[in-house]
Design a protein around this motif. Structure first.
Motif, mmCIF file in Angstrom:
data_model
loop_
_atom_site.group_PDB
_atom_site.id
_atom_site.type_symbol
_atom_site.label_atom_id
_atom_site.label_comp_id
_atom_site.label_asym_id
_atom_site.label_seq_id
_atom_site.Cartn_x
_atom_site.Cartn_y
_atom_site.Cartn_z
ATOM 1 N N ARG A 100 38.481 39.669 38.332
ATOM 2 C CA ARG A 100 38.652 40.775 39.282
ATOM 3 C C ARG A 100 38.476 40.298 40.718
ATOM 4 N N ALA A 101 37.497 39.436 40.934
ATOM 5 C CA ALA A 101 37.274 38.909 42.282
ATOM 6 C C ALA A 101 38.475 38.097 42.751
ATOM 7 N N ALA A 102 39.027 37.294 41.846
ATOM 8 C CA ALA A 102 40.163 36.442 42.210
ATOM 9 C C ALA A 102 41.370 37.268 42.630
ATOM 10 N N VAL A 103 41.577 38.413 41.980
ATOM 11 C CA VAL A 103 42.702 39.284 42.333
ATOM 12 C C VAL A 103 42.585 39.753 43.779
ATOM 13 N N LYS A 104 41.352 39.964 44.260
ATOM 14 C CA LYS A 104 41.140 40.407 45.640
ATOM 15 C C LYS A 104 40.969 39.236 46.607
ATOM 16 N N GLY A 105 41.058 38.017 46.097
ATOM 17 C CA GLY A 105 40.879 36.852 46.952
ATOM 18 C C GLY A 105 39.428 36.577 47.293
ATOM 19 N N LEU A 106 38.499 37.047 46.460
ATOM 20 C CA LEU A 106 37.068 36.858 46.709
ATOM 21 C C LEU A 106 36.529 35.691 45.893
ATOM 22 N N ALA A 107 35.554 35.003 46.434
ATOM 23 C CA ALA A 107 34.832 33.996 45.672
ATOM 24 C C ALA A 107 33.786 34.701 44.811
ATOM 25 N N PHE A 108 33.563 34.189 43.626
ATOM 26 C CA PHE A 108 32.562 34.784 42.734
ATOM 27 C C PHE A 108 31.745 33.673 42.095
ATOM 28 N N ARG A 109 30.448 33.905 41.978
ATOM 29 C CA ARG A 109 29.624 32.981 41.217
ATOM 30 C C ARG A 109 28.477 33.748 40.567
ATOM 31 N N ALA A 110 27.995 33.207 39.444
ATOM 32 C CA ALA A 110 26.860 33.788 38.733
ATOM 33 C C ALA A 110 25.812 32.701 38.549
ATOM 34 N N VAL A 111 24.563 33.019 38.861
ATOM 35 C CA VAL A 111 23.510 32.006 38.819
ATOM 36 C C VAL A 111 22.258 32.560 38.150
ATOM 37 N N ALA A 141 33.704 47.506 47.100
ATOM 38 C CA ALA A 141 33.356 47.610 48.515
ATOM 39 C C ALA A 141 33.749 46.382 49.335
ATOM 40 N N THR A 142 33.958 45.247 48.673
ATOM 41 C CA THR A 142 34.151 43.989 49.393
ATOM 42 C C THR A 142 35.628 43.642 49.487
ATOM 43 N N GLU A 143 36.106 43.480 50.703
ATOM 44 C CA GLU A 143 37.515 43.160 50.936
ATOM 45 C C GLU A 143 37.745 41.692 51.238
ATOM 46 N N SER A 144 36.724 41.001 51.699
ATOM 47 C CA SER A 144 36.860 39.572 51.976
ATOM 48 C C SER A 144 35.494 38.917 51.827
ATOM 49 N N GLY A 145 35.525 37.608 51.520
ATOM 50 C CA GLY A 145 34.264 36.880 51.401
ATOM 51 C C GLY A 145 33.916 36.592 49.956
ATOM 52 N N SER A 146 32.754 37.069 49.504
ATOM 53 C CA SER A 146 32.277 36.663 48.192
ATOM 54 C C SER A 146 31.387 37.716 47.558
ATOM 55 N N VAL A 147 31.218 37.556 46.249
ATOM 56 C CA VAL A 147 30.296 38.375 45.456
ATOM 57 C C VAL A 147 29.496 37.426 44.580
ATOM 58 N N GLU A 148 28.184 37.645 44.533
ATOM 59 C CA GLU A 148 27.316 36.788 43.733
ATOM 60 C C GLU A 148 26.462 37.632 42.795
ATOM 61 N N LEU A 149 26.408 37.209 41.541
ATOM 62 C CA LEU A 149 25.509 37.801 40.548
ATOM 63 C C LEU A 149 24.362 36.827 40.326
#
Length: 366
Positions: A100-111, A141-149
């Motif tokens: 889902r993040a990739a579709v919006k062009g967002l970086a995603f990581r889980a740590v 809510a996030t249109e650019s940048g990243s999401v981290e879990l």
């Protein structure tokens, strides 16, 4: 993502809202059942490793949605806490979120943060619901940048551990009244299409696990929405080392899947391709656990299980976990009646296999 509440006069009556949710949940279940069936058909094909991973992720996401729709209809019962490997949990929940993040062009990581436990006692379905709702909020809510879990340890003792599950994003932030995010029918800015229920569900689940929900703006920008949960602690020293597993499986793809998982768990294993060879190998007394396929040439898994149970001494009491693509109740019951200690259905669930291996490991090292 600043919170805004719907005026009280505009909010639907509780019965009306409950009715709409129940109807929607009922309608969602039918296409999800079709998706699950198609995923099973895909997994039965000779897929590349990458395609098999995608199909498994698809099925896992559909299974979760199917369970959630059942819960909304009032048919789901909370499951008893079980041993949960935190890294494996992250590996299961991350692929759909990363997609889902990739579709919006967002970086995603889980740590899993340093200090967080390897394993806990938890209701995995409830944790999955928490993560999915937190992530849905962040991704909307996030249109650019990243999401981290992130999963972090807050505190703990010999019996319990307090974990924090946080979603961090680079969106617009939570606004001056973050507590409203957890109220039913409240939405953050930019949450078009949302019913405003996801974070309310998260807050309820967190309270049920002795914790709470939190939201605040990050100093570097964006929001952090999280829960703290008080879970059962597992002393990893209870399992002091690897066990030796015999895999009785004639299908080359399934051999590879099971072998990869066992390597990930840190256990040694040997593979035989029929039930007669499994009986002979167990007779040597070098194994702690047998993963027994149901349908094999020469001697099938049920007959091999009965033959092993007829052996004298400790080898006859070895733990046997049946593996079968026949998931009907009568097929599972037949395997158990033959002497299997547990049965894992195919396509193999990492969580189910982990629980079977975990019990065998504790028996072997205890």
């Amino acid at each position: 993502m600043s919170a805004k509440a719907i005026p009280v006069d505009d909010m639907p009556a509780p019965q009306s809202a409950d009715r709409r949710i129940a109807v929607a949940a009922h309608e969602i279940r039918t296409p999800l059942g079709g998706i699950l069936a198609l995923a099973d058909l895909l997994l039965a094909e000779d897929l590349s490793e990458g395609a098999r991973g995608h199909a498994n992720a698809l099925k896992a996401a559909a299974e979760h949605l199917f369970g959630l729709s059942t819960s909304l209809l009032g048919g789901a019962v909370p499951t008893a806490p079980k041993a949960l490997d935190v890294d494996l949990f992250l590996a299961r929940v991350s692929p759909p979120l990363a997609a889902r993040a990739a579709v919006k062009g967002l970086a995603f990581r889980a740590v899993r943060a340093p200090g967080a436990p390897d394993r806990v006692l938890a209701d995995e379905a409830a944790l999955r619901q928490i993560v999915d709702n937190l992530a849905d909020n962040a991704l909307r809510a996030t249109e650019s940048g990243s999401v981290e879990l992130a999963i972090e340890r807050v505190s703990g003792d010999a019996e319990t551990v307090t974990l924090r599950i946080a979603l961090r994003d680079t969106g617009p932030g939570v606004g001056p009244r973050p507590e409203l995010l957890f109220a039913p029918f409240a939405q953050g800015d930019g949450a078009q299409g949302a019913a405003g229920l996801g974070l309310a569900v998260v807050a309820d689940l967190a309270r049920g696990m002795g914790g709470e929900a939190q939201a605040f703006d990050r100093p570097s920008g964006g929001a952090e929405v999280a829960v703290t949960l008080r879970l059962g602690a597992l002393d990893v020293r209870a399992a002091n080392g690897p066990i030796r597993v015999l895999v009785a499986e004639d299908n080359a793809i399934n051999q590879r899947v099971v072998g990869t998982l066992l390597e990930h768990f840190g256990h040694g294993f040997d593979v035989v391709e029929n039930g007669a060879a499994a009986v002979a190998a167990v007779g040597g007394g070098d194994y702690d656990l047998v993963l027994m396929d149901a349908v094999m040439p020469t001697l099938d898994g049920l007959a091999a299980t009965r033959a092993i149970r007829a052996m004298e001494g400790p080898v006859g009491a070895i733990r046997i976990v049946g593996l079968t693509a026949r998931a009907f109740d009568e097929d599972i019951a037949a395997f158990l009646e033959a002497g299997a200690d547990a049965v894992v259905t195919k396509p193999i669930s990492v969580a189910e296999l982990w629980r079977a291996i975990d019990v065998g490991e504790r028996q072997a090292t205890g």
